[in-house]
Each structure stands twice: as C-alpha cells, then as structure tokens.
Design a protein around this motif. Structure first.
Motif, short mmCIF file in Angstrom:
data_model
loop_
_atom_site.label_atom_id
_atom_site.label_comp_id
_atom_site.label_asym_id
_atom_site.label_seq_id
_atom_site.Cartn_x
_atom_site.Cartn_y
_atom_site.Cartn_z
N VAL A 168 -32.04 85.78 30.85
CA VAL A 168 -32.92 85.58 32.00
C VAL A 168 -34.34 85.21 31.57
O VAL A 168 -34.96 84.30 32.15
N PHE A 169 -34.87 85.91 30.58
CA PHE A 169 -36.29 85.81 30.26
C PHE A 169 -36.80 84.37 30.07
O PHE A 169 -37.82 84.00 30.67
N PRO A 170 -36.15 83.52 29.27
CA PRO A 170 -36.73 82.19 29.05
C PRO A 170 -36.89 81.37 30.32
O PRO A 170 -37.78 80.52 30.40
N GLN A 215 -22.06 91.09 34.55
CA GLN A 215 -22.31 90.56 35.89
C GLN A 215 -23.70 89.95 35.99
O GLN A 215 -23.90 88.91 36.64
N TRP A 216 -24.67 90.53 35.27
CA TRP A 216 -26.02 89.97 35.30
C TRP A 216 -26.14 88.75 34.39
O TRP A 216 -26.93 87.83 34.68
N LEU A 217 -25.36 88.69 33.35
CA LEU A 217 -25.30 87.46 32.55
C LEU A 217 -24.73 86.33 33.40
O LEU A 217 -25.26 85.20 33.40
N MET A 218 -23.68 86.60 34.17
CA MET A 218 -23.11 85.59 35.05
C MET A 218 -24.10 85.19 36.15
O MET A 218 -24.17 84.02 36.56
N PHE A 219 -24.86 86.15 36.63
CA PHE A 219 -25.91 85.88 37.62
C PHE A 219 -26.91 84.88 37.05
O PHE A 219 -27.33 83.94 37.74
N GLN A 220 -27.28 85.04 35.81
CA GLN A 220 -28.20 84.08 35.20
C GLN A 220 -27.55 82.71 35.08
O GLN A 220 -28.16 81.69 35.42
N MET A 221 -26.31 82.67 34.60
CA MET A 221 -25.65 81.40 34.38
C MET A 221 -25.37 80.65 35.68
O MET A 221 -25.48 79.42 35.73
N SER A 222 -25.04 81.37 36.73
CA SER A 222 -24.64 80.71 37.98
C SER A 222 -25.78 80.49 38.94
O SER A 222 -25.72 79.57 39.78
N SER A 223 -26.83 81.30 38.85
CA SER A 223 -27.91 81.23 39.84
C SER A 223 -29.28 80.99 39.24
O SER A 223 -29.95 80.01 39.57
N VAL A 224 -29.71 81.86 38.33
CA VAL A 224 -31.08 81.75 37.82
C VAL A 224 -31.31 80.41 37.13
O VAL A 224 -32.27 79.70 37.44
N GLY A 225 -30.44 80.06 36.19
CA GLY A 225 -30.64 78.80 35.47
C GLY A 225 -30.55 77.58 36.37
O GLY A 225 -31.51 76.79 36.45
#
Length: 233
Positions: free
Chosen positions: A165-167, A98-108
């Motif tokens: 997330v980190f990069p 779910q946090w990987l998807m959070f990065q892909m859909s929102s953070v990036g």
C-alpha cells in the motif's frame, strides 16, 4: 542472487522495499518504461503483461530457478522464501492477504486512474477526474478506518500488505486527496516512511526516472504501443 527487473514506480517500490527489509541479495536490471523497454522480447518472456516488476530467482523452490511477474505474487513468493512479513498462523495470514488483495484490486488501479486523469491525461475530462478523485478519497477513508483499530494495514504486525500500500500513497496530492483528513492513515504513513529499509527501497533506480514525462515517454506509456499485438517468441 535474485535478478529484479524493475523501475522506480509504486509497483517496483513494493518489491524493492521487501528485498531491503528481508536483506536478500539482489541485482536490479532497469526496465525503462518511458523508452519502451517493457516491450522487448527478453522482458516479455518474464512478464507477458509488459509490466514491471519481474523477478528471476535461480535458487527457487526445490532448487529450481523460478521467474515471476505481478508485484503481489512476488511479495508472496519472497515472504514464503524468507518466512517473514506474512503471519505463519492461518487466521493472521488470511487477514494480511485480504488487504494485499485490496491493494492489488482497488488501491493500485483506482489511485493510478486518479493520478492519470488529474496529471497525465492531455484532455482534462471533468467526469473522469471527479470519479477517480472521489474513489481515491473513499479508499483513503477505508484505510483510515482500518488503522483506527489496527496498528498496521494487515493486522498487529508490519507485513507485505503495508509494503504494497505505502508506495501508492506517496503521490496523495496528485490523487486529489488531503492526507491531513485521514489522521490514522497519516500516522501510519509517517511511520512506514521512516523505516530505513523503506527509505533504501525508494532510492532504488530513483536517479534514473524522469521527473516529468516528455512527449516520447507519454506516447510509450499511454499511446498505441500498449495495444499492439506482440509477436510470439
């Protein structure tokens, strides 16, 4: 040996870090996105969305070669291949996912837009700058709250969610964020930045990337070439 078609961007860095963390042998094929290498037919066969990274593993599932695009999919593939950085139990796995998807859909996407309108856009549009800067700050707050109760983004153990997330947070100044306002996130960020494999991953292709975009690179990345119809091949 794995062939990784990449460039020194946050999405490239995710996979560089994962490969370094896993210790898998790999070869990097530079795709200079500032000169338009992402539009070359050979690369488009691997990545039809003309984005880096793309991976070619001759030793894929069932002994057959596999090629993949999308950094999140590549992280999941490498986690499955090595059995590392993704919990084996169902509950833990989905907590990380779910946090990987959070990065892909929102953070990036959102941090990318904040960076674009604040730094790269030739026309400074106040509404866009305010909107995406505010969204960046909101997302940093979400992650800070998560890390107030969890050692890592995806749970108690370091995982592909942290690598994803980190990069994206390395350019926090250009995203309109003050990292010191998010103490739990800053502590996590500093810990991840100190990992030897992370440092090695960030060095991959770093010497080939321009510090600043020239006019040609700006046009290739943000101009009409992105929207041309590519010939079938």
């Amino acid at each position: 040996m794995i062939d990784l078609y990449s460039w020194a961007t946050p999405n490239g860095h995710k996979v560089h870090i994962m490969l370094e963390e896993c210790g898998l042998p790999y070869r990097v094929i530079p795709v200079n996105i500032g000169t338009g290498a992402q539009f070359e037919p050979k690369f488009l066969k691997l990545s039809p969305n003309n984005k880096i990274p793309a991976l070619l593993d001759p030793d894929g599932p069932d002994g057959k070669a596999i090629h993949l695009f999308e950094s999140g999919a590549i992280l999941l593939y490498l986690a499955g291949k090595t059995g590392r950085f993704l919990p084996p139990d169902t509950h833990g796995k989905y907590e990380v996912l779910q946090w990987l998807m959070f990065q892909m859909s929102s953070v990036g996407p959102m941090l990318g837009q904040a960076h674009h309108f604040r730094v790269y856009a030739k026309e400074k549009i106040d509404y866009a700058i305010q909107r995406y800067s505010s969204e960046a700050q909101r997302l940093y707050g979400v992650m800070n709250t998560r890390l107030a109760s969890s050692k890592y983004i995806g749970g108690p153990e370091y995982s592909i969610a942290d690598m994803a997330v980190f990069p994206w947070l390395r350019s926090w100044k250009s995203q309109g964020v003050k990292m010191g306002d998010y103490p739990y996130l800053k502590g996590w960020f500093d810990e991840i930045a100190g990992r030897p494999a992370v440092r090695r991953g960030l060095e991959v292709l770093a010497d080939m990337r321009q510090a600043q975009l020239d006019e040609q690179a700006h046009e290739v990345l943000f101009g009409e070439q992105q929207y041309r119809k590519h010939p079938l091949h």
